[in-house]
Design a protein around this motif. Sequence first.
Motif, mmCIF file in Angstrom:
data_model
loop_
_atom_site.group_PDB
_atom_site.id
_atom_site.type_symbol
_atom_site.label_atom_id
_atom_site.label_comp_id
_atom_site.label_asym_id
_atom_site.label_seq_id
_atom_site.Cartn_x
_atom_site.Cartn_y
_atom_site.Cartn_z
ATOM 1 N N UNK A 72 -29.987 15.871 3.827
ATOM 2 C CA UNK A 72 -30.974 15.240 4.702
ATOM 3 C C UNK A 72 -30.332 14.755 6.002
ATOM 4 N N UNK A 73 -29.079 14.316 5.942
ATOM 5 C CA UNK A 73 -28.370 13.925 7.165
ATOM 6 C C UNK A 73 -28.202 15.126 8.092
ATOM 7 N N UNK A 74 -27.957 16.299 7.505
ATOM 8 C CA UNK A 74 -27.828 17.513 8.312
ATOM 9 C C UNK A 74 -29.149 17.871 8.993
ATOM 10 N N UNK A 75 -30.250 17.680 8.265
ATOM 11 C CA UNK A 75 -31.571 17.922 8.859
ATOM 12 C C UNK A 75 -31.828 16.935 9.996
ATOM 13 N N UNK A 76 -31.464 15.666 9.784
ATOM 14 C CA UNK A 76 -31.612 14.659 10.838
ATOM 15 C C UNK A 76 -30.848 15.072 12.088
ATOM 16 N N UNK A 77 -29.610 15.521 11.889
ATOM 17 C CA UNK A 77 -28.760 15.867 13.014
ATOM 18 C C UNK A 77 -29.270 17.090 13.763
ATOM 19 N N UNK A 78 -29.805 18.052 13.021
ATOM 20 C CA UNK A 78 -30.242 19.307 13.645
ATOM 21 C C UNK A 78 -31.636 19.200 14.253
ATOM 22 N N UNK A 79 -32.574 18.603 13.521
ATOM 23 C CA UNK A 79 -33.967 18.587 13.965
ATOM 24 C C UNK A 79 -34.428 17.236 14.507
ATOM 25 N N UNK A 80 -33.762 16.171 14.106
ATOM 26 C CA UNK A 80 -34.146 14.843 14.579
ATOM 27 C C UNK A 80 -35.439 14.314 13.998
ATOM 28 N N UNK A 81 -35.996 15.005 13.031
ATOM 29 C CA UNK A 81 -37.242 14.598 12.401
ATOM 30 C C UNK A 81 -37.451 15.424 11.141
ATOM 31 N N UNK A 82 -38.378 14.992 10.305
ATOM 32 C CA UNK A 82 -38.773 15.768 9.134
ATOM 33 C C UNK A 82 -40.274 15.623 8.967
ATOM 34 N N UNK A 83 -40.941 16.749 8.815
ATOM 35 C CA UNK A 83 -42.393 16.757 8.684
ATOM 36 C C UNK A 83 -42.865 17.370 7.374
ATOM 37 N N UNK A 134 -42.085 6.490 10.260
ATOM 38 C CA UNK A 134 -42.289 7.933 10.408
ATOM 39 C C UNK A 134 -43.675 8.275 10.920
ATOM 40 N N UNK A 135 -43.913 9.572 11.073
ATOM 41 C CA UNK A 135 -45.175 10.060 11.630
ATOM 42 C C UNK A 135 -46.017 10.807 10.599
ATOM 43 N N UNK A 136 -45.665 10.644 9.333
ATOM 44 C CA UNK A 136 -46.411 11.340 8.300
ATOM 45 C C UNK A 136 -45.793 12.685 7.984
ATOM 46 N N UNK A 137 -46.364 13.369 7.005
ATOM 47 C CA UNK A 137 -45.847 14.674 6.623
ATOM 48 C C UNK A 137 -46.426 15.129 5.303
ATOM 49 N N UNK A 138 -45.834 16.184 4.764
ATOM 50 C CA UNK A 138 -46.330 16.807 3.534
ATOM 51 C C UNK A 138 -45.161 17.139 2.617
ATOM 52 N N UNK A 182 -49.055 13.497 2.549
ATOM 53 C CA UNK A 182 -49.760 14.192 1.482
ATOM 54 C C UNK A 182 -48.732 14.778 0.518
ATOM 55 N N UNK A 183 -49.030 14.724 -0.772
ATOM 56 C CA UNK A 183 -48.142 15.291 -1.786
ATOM 57 C C UNK A 183 -48.969 16.219 -2.670
ATOM 58 N N UNK A 184 -48.586 17.475 -2.707
ATOM 59 C CA UNK A 184 -49.319 18.479 -3.477
ATOM 60 C C UNK A 184 -48.345 19.264 -4.350
ATOM 61 N N UNK A 185 -48.888 20.044 -5.245
ATOM 62 C CA UNK A 185 -48.062 20.870 -6.109
ATOM 63 C C UNK A 185 -48.604 22.278 -6.217
ATOM 64 N N UNK A 186 -47.731 23.193 -6.625
ATOM 65 C CA UNK A 186 -48.118 24.574 -6.907
ATOM 66 C C UNK A 186 -47.527 24.955 -8.254
ATOM 67 N N UNK A 187 -48.361 25.532 -9.127
ATOM 68 C CA UNK A 187 -47.902 26.004 -10.433
ATOM 69 C C UNK A 187 -47.898 27.534 -10.462
ATOM 70 N N UNK A 188 -46.768 28.156 -10.210
ATOM 71 C CA UNK A 188 -46.709 29.622 -10.339
ATOM 72 C C UNK A 188 -46.773 30.047 -11.795
#
Length: 249
Positions: A72-83, A134-138, A182-188
């Motif tokens: 997650x630190x790498x994502x922060x450094x590269x994108x500066x956000x997570x959606x 944060x600004x929300x996300x999924x 929002x939190x959702x799931x998928x059952x393959x």
Amino acid sequence: MSGKALLVTGGSRGIGAETARLAASRGWRVAVNYVSDQVSADAVVAEIEAGGGEAFAVQGDVGAEADVLAMFAAVDARFGRLDGLVNNAGIVDRKARVDEMSVARLERMMRVNIVGSFLCAREAVKRMSTRHGGQGGVIVNLSSAAARLGSPGWYVDYAASKGAIDTLTTGLALEVAGEGIRVCGVRPGIIATDIHASGGEPDRIEKVRAGLPMKREGRPEEIASAIVWLLSGEASYITGATLDVSGGR
């Protein structure tokens, strides 16, 4: 979707790779997580970049907290956000009855499939929740039809771990519904990926195909389409739901 950032765990192969590719084609910037197969992860990134998208590969075992934090630190450094987060990483083991399962097997299964998903969800919430600035996300969690069917004689431990993912989806969705997430799931169902070979049953699809309602296995891209739809604004009023993409099983 311009600028939105997505982390796909277990993104180097199978459903994860297809999800990363499709999400990138819809404008997501994608972090492709892998445990050991850097070659495959880099290939997914290269394909995304060749199509004009933005992606990078990030190593990490979701069952190890230090790896999750570094990822997650790498994502922060590269994108500066997570959606968005796709909790896709997971394992199966050899076909076995419950009375044949070792503690080591059970602990590994639950650590990767359950604890790993909780850790990644925790870090995603810290970044996306309006409660934390944060600004929300999924978040989309990958479950399995095995959670409903139990997988007797194959791997009840895997099925149980996915039952826990269903509960995580329901509970976390209600916990953060007022915080922009929002939190959702998928059952393959039975899907044509190498997860069967990793569990020592490379011919499992051939063994069960005739008994499937649609007489065929699913394709990774069919699961990816459901995941990316749930990530999108078209599913903006869906949370706490787990979608069966299992061909009628």
